[in-house]
Design a protein around this motif. Structure first.
Motif, mmCIF file in Angstrom:
data_model
loop_
_atom_site.group_PDB
_atom_site.id
_atom_site.type_symbol
_atom_site.label_atom_id
_atom_site.label_comp_id
_atom_site.label_asym_id
_atom_site.label_seq_id
_atom_site.Cartn_x
_atom_site.Cartn_y
_atom_site.Cartn_z
ATOM 1 N N VAL B 21 0.834 -1.219 0.000
ATOM 2 C CA VAL B 21 0.000 0.000 0.000
ATOM 3 C C VAL B 21 0.867 1.268 0.000
ATOM 4 N N ALA B 22 1.933 1.257 0.792
ATOM 5 C CA ALA B 22 2.807 2.442 0.888
ATOM 6 C C ALA B 22 3.449 2.745 -0.467
ATOM 7 N N LEU B 23 3.872 1.676 -1.151
ATOM 8 C CA LEU B 23 4.499 1.858 -2.467
ATOM 9 C C LEU B 23 3.467 2.332 -3.486
ATOM 10 N N ILE B 24 2.268 1.772 -3.413
ATOM 11 C CA ILE B 24 1.199 2.199 -4.337
ATOM 12 C C ILE B 24 0.907 3.692 -4.141
ATOM 13 N N ASP B 25 0.813 4.138 -2.883
ATOM 14 C CA ASP B 25 0.560 5.563 -2.601
ATOM 15 C C ASP B 25 1.652 6.436 -3.224
ATOM 16 N N ASP B 26 2.917 6.006 -3.036
ATOM 17 C CA ASP B 26 4.042 6.768 -3.605
ATOM 18 C C ASP B 26 3.937 6.854 -5.122
ATOM 19 N N LEU B 27 3.660 5.702 -5.738
ATOM 20 C CA LEU B 27 3.639 5.668 -7.202
ATOM 21 C C LEU B 27 2.429 6.406 -7.782
ATOM 22 N N VAL B 28 1.304 6.323 -7.072
ATOM 23 C CA VAL B 28 0.117 7.057 -7.546
ATOM 24 C C VAL B 28 0.436 8.555 -7.562
ATOM 25 N N ASP B 29 1.037 9.051 -6.484
ATOM 26 C CA ASP B 29 1.379 10.478 -6.417
ATOM 27 C C ASP B 29 2.399 10.838 -7.498
ATOM 28 N N HIS B 30 3.392 9.931 -7.670
ATOM 29 C CA HIS B 30 4.451 10.194 -8.653
ATOM 30 C C HIS B 30 3.867 10.269 -10.075
ATOM 31 N N LEU B 31 3.059 9.267 -10.409
ATOM 32 C CA LEU B 31 2.465 9.235 -11.750
ATOM 33 C C LEU B 31 1.493 10.407 -11.935
ATOM 34 N N ALA B 32 0.702 10.682 -10.890
ATOM 35 C CA ALA B 32 -0.279 11.770 -10.988
ATOM 36 C C ALA B 32 0.428 13.118 -11.202
ATOM 37 N N THR B 33 1.541 13.333 -10.488
ATOM 38 C CA THR B 33 2.286 14.596 -10.650
ATOM 39 C C THR B 33 2.808 14.714 -12.092
ATOM 40 N N GLU B 34 3.336 13.599 -12.602
ATOM 41 C CA GLU B 34 3.874 13.594 -13.968
ATOM 42 C C GLU B 34 2.754 13.845 -14.985
ATOM 43 N N ILE B 35 1.604 13.185 -14.755
ATOM 44 C CA ILE B 35 0.459 13.357 -15.674
ATOM 45 C C ILE B 35 0.018 14.828 -15.697
ATOM 46 N N GLU B 36 -0.060 15.425 -14.517
ATOM 47 C CA GLU B 36 -0.479 16.835 -14.438
ATOM 48 C C GLU B 36 0.489 17.737 -15.205
ATOM 49 N N LEU B 37 1.789 17.440 -15.090
ATOM 50 C CA LEU B 37 2.784 18.253 -15.804
ATOM 51 C C LEU B 37 2.669 18.070 -17.312
ATOM 52 N N ILE B 38 2.461 16.812 -17.744
ATOM 53 C CA ILE B 38 2.311 16.538 -19.191
ATOM 54 C C ILE B 38 1.083 17.273 -19.726
ATOM 55 N N GLN B 39 -0.017 17.178 -18.939
ATOM 56 C CA GLN B 39 -1.259 17.846 -19.382
ATOM 57 C C GLN B 39 -1.078 19.359 -19.461
ATOM 58 N N ALA B 40 -0.334 19.908 -18.480
ATOM 59 C CA ALA B 40 -0.107 21.363 -18.479
ATOM 60 C C ALA B 40 0.769 21.775 -19.657
ATOM 61 N N ASP B 41 1.752 20.937 -19.991
ATOM 62 C CA ASP B 41 2.693 21.275 -21.076
ATOM 63 C C ASP B 41 2.085 21.086 -22.456
ATOM 64 N N THR B 42 1.365 19.951 -22.630
ATOM 65 C CA THR B 42 0.920 19.586 -23.986
ATOM 66 C C THR B 42 -0.575 19.707 -24.206
ATOM 67 N N GLY B 43 -1.322 19.786 -23.122
ATOM 68 C CA GLY B 43 -2.784 19.861 -23.254
ATOM 69 C C GLY B 43 -3.398 18.499 -23.555
ATOM 70 N N ALA B 44 -2.609 17.423 -23.359
ATOM 71 C CA ALA B 44 -3.115 16.076 -23.655
ATOM 72 C C ALA B 44 -4.218 15.705 -22.675
ATOM 73 N N ASP B 45 -5.093 14.746 -23.114
ATOM 74 C CA ASP B 45 -6.118 14.278 -22.165
ATOM 75 C C ASP B 45 -5.493 13.261 -21.203
ATOM 76 N N PHE B 46 -6.288 12.834 -20.202
ATOM 77 C CA PHE B 46 -5.748 11.965 -19.152
ATOM 78 C C PHE B 46 -5.149 10.685 -19.729
ATOM 79 N N GLU B 47 -5.866 10.014 -20.648
ATOM 80 C CA GLU B 47 -5.396 8.724 -21.170
ATOM 81 C C GLU B 47 -4.037 8.865 -21.858
ATOM 82 N N GLU B 48 -3.912 9.880 -22.687
ATOM 83 C CA GLU B 48 -2.633 10.099 -23.406
ATOM 84 C C GLU B 48 -1.507 10.402 -22.413
#
Lengths: 113, 197
Positions: B21-48
């Motif tokens: 669970v602890a690792l999942i929490d870390d990775l969810v936050d890590h991936l979510a932060t990266e996704i938010e940055l990609i979306q902010a930079d490129t305007g891509a939707d969540f799936e992309e």
């Protein structure tokens, strides 16, 4: 960018030093900070970072603080007392190792030398 | 990022064998932060953005991360268990060897006793016993023979006792150190294989 094998041994001192300098950090922040400070030469992979962070936590060097960011949990890592004591020896070991490597491989020569 | 999107990331990790669970929490936050940055930079939707983040951040076989974590966090524990198991196995082997040695000595001494008694008996009978000797006299003679070899017989019995004791100690050490280690390591291996499959 340095190879994963080279970075493997110095990940622990890097984490300890960073947390000593910055107080508390979360995983993504650590990766980005190391990348920026090393001008992209040291890229910590998530596959190495989290196992190391968890191992250091289990060994009592780090403690975590969970903070809700939007609808997800963000874990901040910070040094414990034991972790703070481990920083200087870990950093010194890396510096000594660096000096030994210089004697082994030689310092880069300038064009005039 | 919406709850549904966070759940999508969490479910993806669980489907790929993550259970910590602890690792999942870390990775969810890590991936979510990266996704938010990609979306902010490129305007891509969540799936992309999620696909890009997975390719960028996770190893080819994501569950390797949890296996690495398991290996790293149990390393010291495993080394200690291995040390105890091997020392136990070594002591058990020594006890068993010494036990066998004592058993052999005991059987040898026992055999010597019976041979000696036979020799003494035949010598005594051929040289000393007269045909008209009474059963009481013969009984006395036999007692003398037995007394002459009783020390050796006692030694043989002692050695057998030591051998049995060492055998028990050997089995006890083996069953409390090396055997549990074998079960534990096989259990761990099968658990890692399950995670990998």
């Amino acid at each position: 960018m340095y190879s994963r094998e080279l970075l493997k041994g110095i990940l622990k001192p890097i984490i300890l030093k960073l947390l000593n300098d910055h107080g508390k950090m979360y995983g993504y922040e650590i990766v980005q900070h190391v990348k920026a400070s090393s001008q992209g030469k040291v890229l910590i992979k998530e596959g190495s970072l989290y196992p190391s962070l968890h191992a250091l936590t289990k060994e009592g060097y780090l403690e975590t603080e969970a903070v809700m960011v939007g609808n997800r949990t963000r874990k901040y890592y910070r040094l414990t007392g034991k972790g703070k004591e481990a920083v200087a020896p870990a950093v010194n070991e890396v510096i000594e190792f660096q000096a030994t490597l210089s004697t082994l491989f030689g310092k880069p020569k300038t064009a005039l030398s | 990022m919406s709850n549904a999107e966070i759940n999508t990331i969490r479910e993806y990790l669980k489907q790929h064998g993550f259970s910590n669970v602890a690792l999942i929490d870390d990775l969810v936050d890590h991936l979510a932060t990266e996704i938010e940055l990609i979306q902010a930079d490129t305007g891509a939707d969540f799936e992309e953005a999620f696909t890009s983040a997975k390719e960028k951040l996770l190893p080819e076989t994501p569950h390797e991360l949890e296996i690495d974590l398991k290996l790293l966090t149990t390393q010291k524990h495993n080394i200690m268990i291995k040390k105890i198991a091997f020392i136990g196995g070594y002591l058990s082997a020594i006890c068993l060897t010494v036990s066998i040695l004592f058993a052999i000595l005991s059987f040898q001494n026992n055999y010597q006793v019976s041979i000696r008694r036979k020799v003494i008996k035949s010598q005594y009978l051929s040289s000393n016993i007269q045909e008209e000797a009474t059963p009481e006299t013969i009984s006395d003679i036999y007692n003398t023979y037995h007394n002459e070899t009783s020390l050796l017989k006692l030694q043989s019995l002692n050695q057998l006792g030591i051998s049995q004791m060492l055998m028990v100690v050997s089995i006890l050490i083996f069953s409390t150190t090396y055997l549990p280690y074998q079960f534990y390591s096989r259990y761990q291996r099968s658990e890692l294989e399950l995670l990998a499959s």
